[in-house]
Scaffold this motif. Structure first.
Motif, mmCIF file in Angstrom:
data_model
loop_
_atom_site.group_PDB
_atom_site.id
_atom_site.type_symbol
_atom_site.label_atom_id
_atom_site.label_comp_id
_atom_site.label_asym_id
_atom_site.label_seq_id
_atom_site.Cartn_x
_atom_site.Cartn_y
_atom_site.Cartn_z
ATOM 1 N N UNK A 117 -5.228 -9.544 0.043
ATOM 2 C CA UNK A 117 -4.360 -10.139 -0.974
ATOM 3 C C UNK A 117 -4.106 -9.141 -2.100
ATOM 4 N N UNK A 118 -5.101 -8.342 -2.441
ATOM 5 C CA UNK A 118 -4.925 -7.314 -3.465
ATOM 6 C C UNK A 118 -3.911 -6.265 -3.041
ATOM 7 N N UNK A 119 -3.923 -5.920 -1.743
ATOM 8 C CA UNK A 119 -2.931 -4.967 -1.245
ATOM 9 C C UNK A 119 -1.519 -5.527 -1.370
ATOM 10 N N UNK A 120 -1.369 -6.810 -1.100
ATOM 11 C CA UNK A 120 -0.050 -7.423 -1.243
ATOM 12 C C UNK A 120 0.383 -7.434 -2.701
ATOM 13 N N UNK A 124 -12.899 -9.890 3.566
ATOM 14 C CA UNK A 124 -11.814 -8.931 3.487
ATOM 15 C C UNK A 124 -10.499 -9.582 3.062
ATOM 16 N N UNK A 125 -10.439 -10.899 3.023
ATOM 17 C CA UNK A 125 -9.208 -11.566 2.615
ATOM 18 C C UNK A 125 -8.808 -11.227 1.184
ATOM 19 N N UNK A 153 1.853 0.830 -3.834
ATOM 20 C CA UNK A 153 1.772 1.434 -2.503
ATOM 21 C C UNK A 153 3.087 2.092 -2.111
ATOM 22 N N UNK A 154 4.204 1.474 -2.495
ATOM 23 C CA UNK A 154 5.510 2.080 -2.208
ATOM 24 C C UNK A 154 5.660 3.405 -2.954
#
Length: 126
Positions: free
Chosen positions: A70-73, A65-66, A79-80
């Motif tokens: 990292x993809x979400x970051x 899941x790492x 996302x904003x």
């Protein structure tokens, strides 16, 4: 252990090949898992060495899941911009899933016991 990993990776490669050559709307990893499931069903169970290798991989499942984190970051700007819409879709889809699950359960219970005389929870009994 090496035999089990080779079988798992072989099904991964076969799934990728099947998805690419047959233009399936599934990722190759999912196609590989389906092929592995069919193989296990045909053998009437998983090979002991494959099961041992899979158990070893599952021990480290959290590490897989790492990259997603990292993809979400990396996509924080997206996302904003669309986070509220994504959250609304997640909440709505979860509510729909719960509702459909409850309706199917109620239908199955009625089908199993058409008289509707289910055991009481104990409330109001003297």
């Amino acid at each position: 252990m090496l035999y089990g990993l080779a079988i798992i990776l072989g099904f991964l490669v076969a799934g990728e090949a099947a998805s690419n050559f047959l233009h399936l709307p599934l990722p190759g990893t999912v196609s590989g898992m389906i092929l592995l499931l069919v193989w296990c069903l045909l053998r009437k169970g998983a090979d002991q060495r494959v099961a041992q290798a899979a158990t070893g991989l599952l021990r480290y499942l959290g590490l897989f899941f790492l990259p997603a984190g990292a993809g979400l970051l990396e996509l924080s700007g997206l996302l904003r911009e669309q986070g509220a819409a994504m959250a609304a879709v997640l909440v709505l889809s979860t509510a729909i899933t719960l509702l459909v699950t409850a309706l199917v359960l109620a239908w199955l219970l009625r089908r199993r016991n058409p008289q509707g005389d289910y055991p009481s929870s104990g409330e109001g009994e003297a």
